[in-house]
Design a protein around this motif. Structure first.
Motif, PDB file in Angstrom:
ATOM      1  N   LEU A 159       0.833  -1.207   0.000  1.00 52.31           N
ATOM      2  CA  LEU A 159       0.000   0.000   0.000  1.00 52.31           C
ATOM      3  C   LEU A 159       0.867   1.256   0.000  1.00 52.31           C
ATOM      4  N   GLY A 160       1.927   1.226   0.810  1.00 49.42           N
ATOM      5  CA  GLY A 160       2.824   2.376   0.868  1.00 49.42           C
ATOM      6  C   GLY A 160       3.534   2.634  -0.454  1.00 49.42           C
ATOM      7  N   LEU A 161       3.933   1.563  -1.115  1.00 47.35           N
ATOM      8  CA  LEU A 161       4.621   1.698  -2.403  1.00 47.35           C
ATOM      9  C   LEU A 161       3.662   2.189  -3.493  1.00 47.35           C
ATOM     10  N   LEU A 162       2.443   1.665  -3.495  1.00 44.92           N
ATOM     11  CA  LEU A 162       1.468   2.063  -4.515  1.00 44.92           C
ATOM     12  C   LEU A 162       1.063   3.523  -4.367  1.00 44.92           C
ATOM     13  N   THR A 163       0.948   3.978  -3.129  1.00 47.41           N
ATOM     14  CA  THR A 163       0.559   5.370  -2.887  1.00 47.41           C
ATOM     15  C   THR A 163       1.755   6.303  -2.830  1.00 47.41           C
ATOM     16  N   GLN A 164       2.964   5.709  -2.849  1.00 46.21           N
ATOM     17  CA  GLN A 164       4.217   6.471  -2.791  1.00 46.21           C
ATOM     18  C   GLN A 164       4.303   7.337  -1.540  1.00 46.21           C
ATOM     19  N   LYS A 165       3.739   6.841  -0.441  1.00 40.74           N
ATOM     20  CA  LYS A 165       3.754   7.582   0.812  1.00 40.74           C
ATOM     21  C   LYS A 165       4.746   7.005   1.827  1.00 40.74           C
ATOM     22  N   ILE A 166       5.331   5.856   1.508  1.00 44.61           N
ATOM     23  CA  ILE A 166       6.216   5.209   2.470  1.00 44.61           C
ATOM     24  C   ILE A 166       7.658   5.649   2.224  1.00 44.61           C
ATOM     25  N   SER A 167       8.340   6.006   3.285  1.00 39.99           N
ATOM     26  CA  SER A 167       9.726   6.457   3.162  1.00 39.99           C
ATOM     27  C   SER A 167      10.641   5.271   2.866  1.00 39.99           C
ATOM     28  N   ILE A 168      11.795   5.558   2.285  1.00 34.15           N
ATOM     29  CA  ILE A 168      12.760   4.502   1.973  1.00 34.15           C
ATOM     30  C   ILE A 168      13.245   3.824   3.251  1.00 34.15           C
ATOM     31  N   VAL A 169      13.348   4.590   4.332  1.00 32.13           N
ATOM     32  CA  VAL A 169      13.794   4.021   5.616  1.00 32.13           C
ATOM     33  C   VAL A 169      12.785   2.997   6.124  1.00 32.13           C
ATOM     34  N   ASN A 170      11.515   3.355   6.112  1.00 32.47           N
ATOM     35  CA  ASN A 170      10.489   2.430   6.586  1.00 32.47           C
ATOM     36  C   ASN A 170      10.311   1.238   5.649  1.00 32.47           C
ATOM     37  N   GLN A 171      10.578   1.445   4.365  1.00 32.76           N
ATOM     38  CA  GLN A 171      10.599   0.308   3.444  1.00 32.76           C
ATOM     39  C   GLN A 171      11.642  -0.713   3.884  1.00 32.76           C
ATOM     40  N   MET A 172      12.814  -0.225   4.252  1.00 26.71           N
ATOM     41  CA  MET A 172      13.907  -1.102   4.680  1.00 26.71           C
ATOM     42  C   MET A 172      13.553  -1.853   5.962  1.00 26.71           C
ATOM     43  N   ILE A 173      12.948  -1.141   6.904  1.00 30.80           N
ATOM     44  CA  ILE A 173      12.571  -1.773   8.173  1.00 30.80           C
ATOM     45  C   ILE A 173      11.537  -2.873   7.933  1.00 30.80           C
ATOM     46  N   LEU A 174      10.508  -2.545   7.172  1.00 32.56           N
ATOM     47  CA  LEU A 174       9.469  -3.545   6.872  1.00 32.56           C
ATOM     48  C   LEU A 174      10.045  -4.729   6.119  1.00 32.56           C
ATOM     49  N   LEU A 175      10.905  -4.442   5.146  1.00 33.68           N
ATOM     50  CA  LEU A 175      11.502  -5.506   4.346  1.00 33.68           C
ATOM     51  C   LEU A 175      12.337  -6.446   5.221  1.00 33.68           C
ATOM     52  N   GLY A 176      13.099  -5.878   6.137  1.00 34.08           N
ATOM     53  CA  GLY A 176      13.927  -6.695   7.022  1.00 34.08           C
ATOM     54  C   GLY A 176      13.103  -7.627   7.888  1.00 34.08           C
ATOM     55  N   VAL A 177      12.019  -7.096   8.467  1.00 26.04           N
ATOM     56  CA  VAL A 177      11.173  -7.920   9.335  1.00 26.04           C
ATOM     57  C   VAL A 177      10.409  -8.957   8.524  1.00 26.04           C
ATOM     58  N   ILE A 178       9.907  -8.563   7.349  1.00 26.43           N
ATOM     59  CA  ILE A 178       9.196  -9.515   6.482  1.00 26.43           C
ATOM     60  C   ILE A 178      10.099 -10.692   6.121  1.00 26.43           C
ATOM     61  N   CYS A 179      11.342 -10.392   5.736  1.00 22.47           N
ATOM     62  CA  CYS A 179      12.269 -11.461   5.354  1.00 22.47           C
ATOM     63  C   CYS A 179      12.656 -12.338   6.541  1.00 22.47           C
ATOM     64  N   SER A 180      12.753 -11.737   7.715  1.00 17.54           N
ATOM     65  CA  SER A 180      13.082 -12.535   8.904  1.00 17.54           C
ATOM     66  C   SER A 180      11.927 -13.469   9.261  1.00 17.54           C
ATOM     67  N   ILE A 181      10.689 -13.036   9.034  1.00 15.91           N
ATOM     68  CA  ILE A 181       9.537 -13.915   9.258  1.00 15.91           C
ATOM     69  C   ILE A 181       9.558 -15.075   8.267  1.00 15.91           C
ATOM     70  N   ILE A 182       9.892 -14.770   7.002  1.00 17.76           N
ATOM     71  CA  ILE A 182       9.988 -15.827   5.988  1.00 17.76           C
ATOM     72  C   ILE A 182      11.027 -16.865   6.390  1.00 17.76           C
ATOM     73  N   GLY A 183      12.152 -16.408   6.948  1.00 15.16           N
ATOM     74  CA  GLY A 183      13.186 -17.335   7.411  1.00 15.16           C
ATOM     75  C   GLY A 183      12.790 -18.128   8.638  1.00 15.16           C
ATOM     76  N   PHE A 184      11.817 -17.612   9.393  1.00  9.95           N
ATOM     77  CA  PHE A 184      11.340 -18.291  10.598  1.00  9.95           C
ATOM     78  C   PHE A 184      10.248 -19.315  10.279  1.00  9.95           C
ATOM     79  N   LEU A 185       9.468 -19.060   9.236  1.00  8.19           N
ATOM     80  CA  LEU A 185       8.294 -19.890   8.936  1.00  8.19           C
ATOM     81  C   LEU A 185       8.582 -21.383   8.776  1.00  8.19           C
TER      82      LEU A 185
END
Length: 230
Positions: A173-199
């Motif tokens: 949603l943030g990417l589509l609306t272009q409202k998400i900062s690059i910093v928060n993109q990185m934070i979300l991406l890091g946590v998303i990938c860590s969840i994938i590694g945990f699953l």
């Protein structure tokens, strides 16, 4: 930027897989949640509840990438410091709660503290013109989401999958609306990938749970980014 994103995904998933593998292999049930006798879980087997450490690793990888590759003028220091501090509080509370069963008073006090930290960083619900009403709603929202996600962590894969899809939804949603900062993109991406590694360790039949170290972090993260972008 695409190469950086791919590198973060690869490194974070790999470290998450490795961290969870090592904890599972060398600690066994030493980090199983210490439940009171009157608490009933859907899962009757005693399993390690330490998967949340990999989420913190994902956050640290994101912060390292931000500090190394993102120009300083893109970084909202106050916001990123507040988010990091809140997640560290949740992680610390989770470790204590998994081992010693923290009282309701301790949990709620720290949840109020987290809400206050977020409000001071201008991260809070803004649906009325009254600051105090907004602040009260923020405390309820933060505490409610943290506890809701925490309560889900008693069935194989449920908390991780639910949180994963919500975080992916917020990022998309943030990417589509272009409202998400690059910093928060990185934070979300890091946590998303860590969840994938945990699953792989958490889906049925699970070998381990994320524990309060993970569920409290995810609940806090969902509360934070839902207030920022939704």
């Amino acid at each position: 930027m695409i190469k950086l994103v791919c590198a973060i995904c690869f490194v974070t998933i790999s470290i998450s897989l490795l961290v969870n593998f090592l904890f599972l292999k060398y600690t066994g049930n030493k980090f199983a949640k210490n439940l009171p006798q009157n608490i009933v879980r859907w899962e009757v087997l005693h399993k390690p509840a330490i998967g949340g450490i990999s989420f913190l690793c994902g956050l640290m990888i994101s912060l390292l990438a931000i500090s190394l590759f993102i120009p300083h003028y893109y970084i909202d220091t106050k916001q990123i410091t507040s988010i990091t501090l809140c997640l560290l509080i949740c992680f610390s509370l989770g470790i204590y709660d998994d081992r010693h069963n923290a009282s309701v008073a301790i949990k709620f006090t720290l949840q109020i503290l987290i809400a206050i930290i977020l409000i001071s960083a201008d991260i809070y619900i803004k649906i009325t013109h009254n600051f105090w009403i907004n602040s009260a709603l923020t405390i309820i929202w933060v505490s409610g989401l943290i506890n809701s996600i925490n309560m889900l962590d008693n069935m194989d894969g449920v908390t991780a999958i639910v949180s994963l899809f919500i975080l992916i939804g917020i990022l998309t949603l943030g990417l589509l609306t272009q409202k998400i900062s690059i910093v928060n993109q990185m934070i979300l991406l890091g946590v998303i990938c860590s969840i994938i590694g945990f699953l792989p360790y958490n889906i049925y039949p699970s070998k381990m749970y994320m524990g309060d170290t993970g569920s409290l972090q995810l609940g806090c993260l969902l509360a934070i980014f839902s207030m920022i972008y939704i």
